[in-house]
Design an enzyme around this catalytic site. Structure first.
Site, short mmCIF file in Angstrom:
data_model
loop_
_atom_site.label_atom_id
_atom_site.label_comp_id
_atom_site.label_asym_id
_atom_site.label_seq_id
_atom_site.Cartn_x
_atom_site.Cartn_y
_atom_site.Cartn_z
N ASP A 66 0.86 -1.18 0.00
CA ASP A 66 0.00 0.00 0.00
C ASP A 66 0.90 1.23 0.00
OD1 ASP A 66 -3.25 0.29 1.20
OD2 ASP A 66 -1.99 2.08 0.89
N ALA B 253 -7.36 1.60 -5.23
CA ALA B 253 -7.96 2.39 -6.31
C ALA B 253 -8.45 3.71 -5.75
CB ALA B 253 -9.13 1.65 -6.94
N TYR C 119 -14.83 6.87 -13.18
CA TYR C 119 -14.56 5.83 -12.17
C TYR C 119 -15.11 4.48 -12.65
CZ TYR C 119 -15.14 3.00 -8.00
OH TYR C 119 -15.12 1.95 -7.11
N PHE D 126 -21.58 -3.23 -4.10
CA PHE D 126 -22.57 -2.15 -4.03
C PHE D 126 -22.09 -1.23 -2.89
CE2 PHE D 126 -25.78 -2.92 -7.32
CZ PHE D 126 -25.07 -3.91 -7.98
N ARG E 31 -26.95 15.22 -6.49
CA ARG E 31 -25.51 15.16 -6.76
C ARG E 31 -25.34 14.57 -8.16
NH1 ARG E 31 -21.92 11.42 -2.80
NH2 ARG E 31 -22.99 9.79 -3.96
N GLY F 245 -24.47 12.51 -11.29
CA GLY F 245 -24.04 11.12 -11.51
C GLY F 245 -24.67 10.11 -10.58
N ASP F 246 -25.66 10.48 -9.78
CA ASP F 246 -26.31 9.53 -8.86
C ASP F 246 -27.51 8.85 -9.53
OD1 ASP F 246 -24.94 9.42 -6.47
OD2 ASP F 246 -26.07 11.05 -5.53
#
Ligand code: UDP
Length: 323
Positions: free
Chosen positions: A29, A73, A139, A167, A281, A283-284
């Site tokens: 990491d 990521a 993303y 999810f 918001r 892109g939701d």
């Protein structure tokens, strides 16, 4: 020995805590968003970058790695829209370097963290793995590109892989020793709990005019410990040669609206939230709920922890947050 890339992150650190009970573990990491304190002391920790071939060469030369689990990521939808270079560089190009080095060292087993964002705005109530993928932000595209790379590497080089599409990961380890800690925090449940602890003035509900039962967005929240358990089953299936190229959804199969999540947090904590309605918001999608029937029937995985348990464990963590 198993290499866990991104093992100091939120989901990676919870996986490592379970995995060290069964396997020897090396964590790589760069600590750009992860926390050194979150890595179980039974794992070997290497600070380095998955996009750096020398760091990877050193690890694969030093340890007998039989599988790689890749959690590292960037994962903020909004940021991916304003800074796509960061997402394609860190999520796609760096992963390609990891896969290149794995190919060089003939390491054949790979587990990849993917996302519901791969589905974009689905037209079905319950998303299963046959639902068409159509990301609506960089993303989601970056994750789906890696899925494609894996399919091609599998055919050409015999790489064996399992893709897990998460999810809404939430909750914390039951012990309260590790949990969710992002800076800045953007996720709903930590934001609600921080407000209930007096660390924020208010909670903004992003959109109350969606076509859902109460107008707020519906998501499928899944306990991070349930996610960790799914990774262990996927790893066993790869190592036993039962699976060679699979994609699975990981969710609870239940949808909760933003309002319902706030109400459940109030119930669990016995406190009253300060809530304001705000604009949507960007892109939701209105609703994202998974069918996890495939991984249930093939690997015997089911989510064991409901929304209340997620919030009980997250509350326990946030009250005594260690990092
Ligand atoms: N959300 C909200 N207020 C916040 C943070 C999130 O209303 O301060 C909503 C968001 O619009 C989405 C849901 O809560 O509908 C879950 O958002 P989160 O960022 O936790 O996860 P995502 O679904 O984006 O992966």
């Amino acid at each position: 020995m198993i290499l866990v890339v991104g093992g100091a992150g939120y989901i990676g650190s919870h996986l490592v805590k379970e995995l060290v009970e069964k396997e020897e573990v090396v964590v790589l990491d760069n600590l750009s968003t992860g926390h050194r304190e979150s890595v179980d002391s039974r794992a070997i920790f290497v600070k380095g970058d998955l996009g750096n071939e020398e760091d990877l060469d050193m690890i694969f030369k030093s340890y007998p790695i039989k599988a790689v689990m890749h959690f590292a990521a960037n994962s903020l939808v909004g940021e991916s829209v304003t800074d796509p270079l960061k997402y394609y560089e860190n999520n796609v190009a760096a992963t390609l370097t990891l896969l290149k080095v794995m190919t060089k060292f003939k390491v054949k087993n790979f587990i990849f963290s993917s996302t519901a964002a791969a589905y974009g705005i689905p037209t079905v109530e319950m998303i299963d793995e046959t639902t068409p993928t159509a990301p609506i932000n960089p993303y989601g595209h970056s994750k789906l590109m890696v899925e494609q790379i894996l399919a091609d590497f599998s055919k050409a080089y015999g790489l064996h892989y399992v893709v897990l599409r998460y999810f809404n990961a939430a909750g914390a380890h039951e012990s309260g020793v590790i949990g969710e800690s992002h800076d800045p925090e953007t996720h709903l449940i930590p934001i609600i709990l921080q407000q209930l602890l007096g660390q924020r003035e208010k909670i903004s509900v992003f959109g109350s005019d969606y076509d859902t039962k109460d107008g707020t967005c519906i998501r499928d929240y899944i306990h991070v410990t349930d996610l960790a358990a799914a990774h262990i089953l996927a790893l066993e299936a790869l190592l036993e040669g039962k699976k060679t190229a699979e994609v699975y959804n990981l969710g609870n199969g239940l949808g909760f609206s933003v309002k319902e999540v706030i109400e459940t947090c109030e119930k669990v904590t016995g406190k009253q939230a300060n809530v304001e309605m705000a604009d949507r918001r960007a892109g939701d999608p209105a609703r994202l709920v998974a069918s996890s029937a495939k991984i249930d029937s093939e690997l015997g995985w089911k989510a064991q922890r409901n929304l209340e348990k997620i919030i009980v464990d997250a509350w326990n963590w946030h009250q005594n947050q260690r990092y």
